[in-house]
Design an enzyme around this catalytic site. Structure first.
Site, PDB file in Angstrom:
ATOM      1  CD  GLU A   1     -20.915  21.866  -8.475  1.00 12.90           C
ATOM      2  OE1 GLU A   1     -22.056  21.428  -8.333  1.00 12.90           O
ATOM      3  OE2 GLU A   1     -20.452  22.239  -9.566  1.00 12.90           O
TER       4      GLU A   1
ATOM      5  CB  CYS B   1     -19.905  23.580 -14.271  1.00 11.13           C
ATOM      6  SG  CYS B   1     -19.444  24.128 -15.923  1.00 11.13           S
TER       7      CYS B   1
ATOM      8  CD  GLU C   1     -21.679  19.705 -20.267  1.00 11.47           C
ATOM      9  OE1 GLU C   1     -21.013  19.726 -19.209  1.00 11.47           O
ATOM     10  OE2 GLU C   1     -21.179  19.859 -21.376  1.00 11.47           O
TER      11      GLU C   1
ATOM     12  CE  LYS D   1     -37.065  24.620 -14.724  1.00 15.21           C
ATOM     13  NZ  LYS D   1     -36.687  25.866 -14.029  1.00 15.21           N
TER      14      LYS D   1
ATOM     15  CB  THR E   1     -31.299  18.584 -10.828  1.00 13.23           C
ATOM     16  OG1 THR E   1     -31.376  19.413  -9.680  1.00 13.23           O
ATOM     17  CG2 THR E   1     -32.528  18.794 -11.670  1.00 13.23           C
ATOM     18  N   GLY E   2     -29.760  16.063 -12.072  1.00 14.88           N
ATOM     19  CA  GLY E   2     -29.492  15.152 -13.196  1.00 14.88           C
ATOM     20  C   GLY E   2     -29.945  13.733 -12.871  1.00 14.88           C
TER      21      GLY E   2
ATOM     22  N   GLY F   1     -26.968  21.438 -15.026  1.00 12.99           N
ATOM     23  CA  GLY F   1     -27.296  21.809 -13.650  1.00 12.99           C
ATOM     24  C   GLY F   1     -26.610  20.853 -12.696  1.00 12.99           C
ATOM     25  CB  SER F   2     -27.066  20.282  -9.112  1.00  7.15           C
ATOM     26  OG  SER F   2     -28.409  19.879  -9.057  1.00  7.15           O
ATOM     27  CB  THR F   3     -24.506  15.635  -9.607  1.00  7.05           C
ATOM     28  OG1 THR F   3     -23.364  16.103 -10.351  1.00  7.05           O
ATOM     29  CG2 THR F   3     -24.516  14.123  -9.604  1.00  7.05           C
TER      30      THR F   3
HETATM   31  P1  NAD Z   1     -30.026  22.881 -10.240  1.00  3.26           P
HETATM   32  O1  NAD Z   1     -29.811  21.448 -10.567  1.00  3.26           O
HETATM   33  O2  NAD Z   1     -30.528  23.231  -8.908  1.00  3.26           O
HETATM   34  O3  NAD Z   1     -31.043  23.534 -11.263  1.00  3.26           O
HETATM   35  C1  NAD Z   1     -30.813  23.465 -12.658  1.00  3.26           C
HETATM   36  C2  NAD Z   1     -32.152  23.482 -13.360  1.00  3.26           C
HETATM   37  O4  NAD Z   1     -32.848  22.289 -13.016  1.00  3.26           O
HETATM   38  C3  NAD Z   1     -33.034  24.652 -12.949  1.00  3.26           C
HETATM   39  O5  NAD Z   1     -33.715  25.136 -14.074  1.00  3.26           O
HETATM   40  C4  NAD Z   1     -33.999  24.015 -11.966  1.00  3.26           C
HETATM   41  O6  NAD Z   1     -35.238  24.663 -11.878  1.00  3.26           O
HETATM   42  C5  NAD Z   1     -34.145  22.622 -12.569  1.00  3.26           C
HETATM   43  N1  NAD Z   1     -34.630  21.622 -11.620  1.00  3.26           N
HETATM   44  C6  NAD Z   1     -34.381  21.536 -10.296  1.00  3.26           C
HETATM   45  N2  NAD Z   1     -35.043  20.486  -9.762  1.00  3.26           N
HETATM   46  C7  NAD Z   1     -35.706  19.889 -10.786  1.00  3.26           C
HETATM   47  C8  NAD Z   1     -36.573  18.762 -10.874  1.00  3.26           C
HETATM   48  N3  NAD Z   1     -36.914  18.029  -9.804  1.00  3.26           N
HETATM   49  N4  NAD Z   1     -37.059  18.428 -12.086  1.00  3.26           N
HETATM   50  C9  NAD Z   1     -36.740  19.132 -13.184  1.00  3.26           C
HETATM   51  N5  NAD Z   1     -35.952  20.231 -13.153  1.00  3.26           N
HETATM   52  C10 NAD Z   1     -35.438  20.603 -11.971  1.00  3.26           C
HETATM   53  O7  NAD Z   1     -28.648  23.620 -10.575  1.00  3.26           O
HETATM   54  P2  NAD Z   1     -28.342  25.178 -10.405  1.00  3.26           P
HETATM   55  O8  NAD Z   1     -28.183  25.459  -8.953  1.00  3.26           O
HETATM   56  O9  NAD Z   1     -29.301  25.977 -11.204  1.00  3.26           O
HETATM   57  O10 NAD Z   1     -26.933  25.317 -11.144  1.00  3.26           O
HETATM   58  C11 NAD Z   1     -25.739  25.019 -10.529  1.00  3.26           C
HETATM   59  C12 NAD Z   1     -25.298  23.639 -10.925  1.00  3.26           C
HETATM   60  O11 NAD Z   1     -25.197  23.557 -12.342  1.00  3.26           O
HETATM   61  C13 NAD Z   1     -23.928  23.278 -10.403  1.00  3.26           C
HETATM   62  O12 NAD Z   1     -23.951  21.953  -9.941  1.00  3.26           O
HETATM   63  C14 NAD Z   1     -23.042  23.408 -11.645  1.00  3.26           C
HETATM   64  O13 NAD Z   1     -21.868  22.648 -11.608  1.00  3.26           O
HETATM   65  C15 NAD Z   1     -23.961  22.957 -12.700  1.00  3.26           C
HETATM   66  N6  NAD Z   1     -23.505  23.448 -14.001  1.00  3.26           N
HETATM   67  C16 NAD Z   1     -22.893  22.552 -14.835  1.00  3.26           C
HETATM   68  C17 NAD Z   1     -22.397  22.999 -16.061  1.00  3.26           C
HETATM   69  C18 NAD Z   1     -21.711  22.040 -17.004  1.00  3.26           C
HETATM   70  O14 NAD Z   1     -21.471  22.440 -18.143  1.00  3.26           O
HETATM   71  N7  NAD Z   1     -21.393  20.843 -16.592  1.00  3.26           N
HETATM   72  C19 NAD Z   1     -22.541  24.341 -16.441  1.00  3.26           C
HETATM   73  C20 NAD Z   1     -23.170  25.203 -15.552  1.00  3.26           C
HETATM   74  C21 NAD Z   1     -23.663  24.742 -14.338  1.00  3.26           C
END
Ligand code: NAD
Length: 499
Positions: free
Chosen positions: A398, A302, A267, A191, A248-249, A244-246
């Protein structure tokens, strides 16, 4: 393949000729979504709507997971000899490297300048190639047995792997998870981010053309709370890989626990420091590297160096050079090959950054600001701040934009204390000509990856073997290299009793 001589007009033509097929890709072909809900994907620079994309709900998620499960159990990929899987992945890698369409899609949707998107396609292609080459190096282990027993540890694919990816490098970051997952023999449901989903659908079509069997690589579009959540809660997904973001993680850990205890790797975000000692050589070159450290891809990285720590004895000489680079910077049209700084990825991102600055702590002072072309609503010029207050939100959170906050330090202990003083632990860079200083500091920095000086060009060939494990709230799990590949497997103990 690009000749490297394309003009802005050539790229506008490529963009104009794109077929924006937004149908989910399931079981080897685009399919009509079962949901009737959709959302708009916009051009990051102009904010014009590019196309509507399905917000896949449970029925679509179930169909994609079922296709992945069926292909996995049939063994069409999971039991294919790894060397054969590698051949298919290498064919796909060639297609990614040569794809003008992928570069243009990335530029349109998230505003990455084409001058950055083109090398990014090469890097994305290398990720696939590296995983293909490592595919048959997942060695099983023979343990001490006895004349009547053989004991082994055998690496097996996890099964159905769900991948949830971000928008900041929509192709490359997705592939850093897709490539090892597939190389290890899993079937995948991806996704992508709702902000930039189209290049992943393009990737799926390429994968099928390269020979990845139906059902092995599926892509479903949708928003996080709908599609992402349904995937993360799914009882038939064996593993979830997320970048993605912390915030969401943290949710995904809950979903994994609430459902079937699926394996999880995360990550997440970062607040990375670049730390500069006063023994560095040419400070003009240094200022270039520091500037690039927080403005590359408009800081939407990131590992972006959103904090700059400078030795007090160098501060007054270095900071004006850095400020001059920020003031000279100008954002522009992503499809113009002369542009090095694009807009932010979308309106929400631009609004968030503007609000962050409006609410910035008075203890944080603006030193320099760049310029925008004024042509796109999401343009955001680079900013440079300084502060002595490490508790400010601009220092702790961040921001994901082209800005850095400078602080001075007086000795190594203070540098380490400031560098480690956030909840993140993704990466750190040390600038010093004394290797003993860098080496000592690295052992004390809480970060998944530490660099002495910025990434070498060309990249050292051994980088493909490097594994990164984020610490603190930047996530967990091994990513990259043979150990990163092993993340997408589990170990089965096999005991042959022969009595
Ligand atoms: P995000 O967490 O908003 O979204 C990432 C993904 O998670 C998207 O596909 C989104 O649709 C999905 N998502 C959001 N809410 C969700 C939920 N409740 N359940 C399941 N999936 C959900 O992050 P973003 O804004 O897309 O990306 C930016 C972030 O990603 C920054 O925090 C950046 O540091 C991080 N990032 C980390 C790395 C790394 O290697 N550590 C690399 C790139 C980006």
């Amino acid at each position: 393949m690009t000749s490297g001589t394309e003009t802005a007009t050539d790229w506008a033509e490529v963009a104009g000729g794109l077929t924006l097929d937004s149908r989910p890709f399931v079981d080897g072909a685009p399919v009509d979504a079962r949901t009737d809900t959709s959302f708009a994907v916009e051009n990051a620079f102009t904010t014009e709507v590019l196309t509507e994309v399905p917000d896949c709900a449970e029925a679509d998620v179930n169909r994609a997971v079922a296709a992945a499960r069926a292909s996995f159990e049939a063994g069409v990929w999971s039991r294919m000899p790894p060397v054969e899987r590698g051949k298919i992945l290498r064919r796909w890698a060639d297609m990614v490297a040569a794809s003008k369409e992928l570069a243009a899609l990335q530029s349109l949707q998230m505003g990455m300048p084409i001058s950055v998107a083109l090398p990014d396609m090469q890097a994305a292609s290398d990720v696939l190639r590296d995983a293909a080459e490592l595919a048959d190096q997942l060695n099983d282990v023979l343990l001490p047995g006895s004349p009547s027993a053989i004991l082994m540890e055998i690496r097996r694919p996890q099964g159905v792997v769900a991948i949830i990816s971000p928008w900041n490098f929509p192709t490359g970051v997705a592939l850093t998870m897709i490539a090892p997952a597939l190389a290890a023999g899993n079937s995948v449901v991806l996704k992508p981010s709702e902000i930039a989903p189209l290049e992943c659908l393009h990737l799926a079509r390429q994968a099928a053309e390269a020979g990845v069997p139906p059902g092995v690589f599926n892509v479903i579009t949708g928003t996080g709370p709908t599609t992402g959540k349904a995937l993360a809660l799914h009882m038939d997904v064996d593993m979830l890989s997320f970048t993605g973001s912390t915030a969401t993680g943290q949710l995904l850990m809950q979903y994994a626990g609430q459902s079937n205890l699926k394996a999880l790797v995360l990550e997440c975000g970062g607040k990375s420091p670049q730390i500069v000692f006063d023994d560095v050589g040419d400070i003009e070159t240094l200022a270039d590297a520091l500037y690039e450290g927080f403005t590359f891809n408009s800081g939407q990285v990131c590992t972006s160096s959103s904090r700059t720590l400078v030795a007090a004895s160098l501060y007054d000489r270095l900071v004006p050079l850095l400020a001059a680079r920020v003031e000279a910077a100008r954002t522009g049209r992503p499809l113009d090959p002369a542009t090095t700084l694009g807009p932010l990825a979308n309106r929400a991102q631009a609004d968030r950054l503007r609000n962050t600055l409006a609410a910035a702590d008075p203890a944080v002072h603006l030193i320099a600001r760049g310029q925008t072309s004024g042509l796109g609503p999401n343009e955001f010029a680079p900013h440079l701040f300084e502060t002595a207050d490490q508790s400010s939100r601009l220092v702790q959170d961040e921001v994901f934009g082209p800005l850095s906050v400078i602080s001075r330090f007086h000795d190594e202990d203070e540098a380490v204390r400031i560098a480690n003083g956030t909840r993140y632990g993704l990466s750190a860079i040390v600038y010093s000509s004394d290797m003993a200083v860098s080496h000592r500091l690295m052992s004390r920095l809480k970060a998944g990856v530490v660099l002495a000086n910025r990434v070498a060009k060309p990249k050292p060939p051994g980088l493909r073997y490097a594994t990164v494990e984020p610490v603190k709230m930047s996530g967990f799990g091994a990513h990259g290299g043979p150990r990163g590949l092993a993340t997408y497997t589990r170990v089965q103990a096999a005991i042959f009793n022969m009595e």
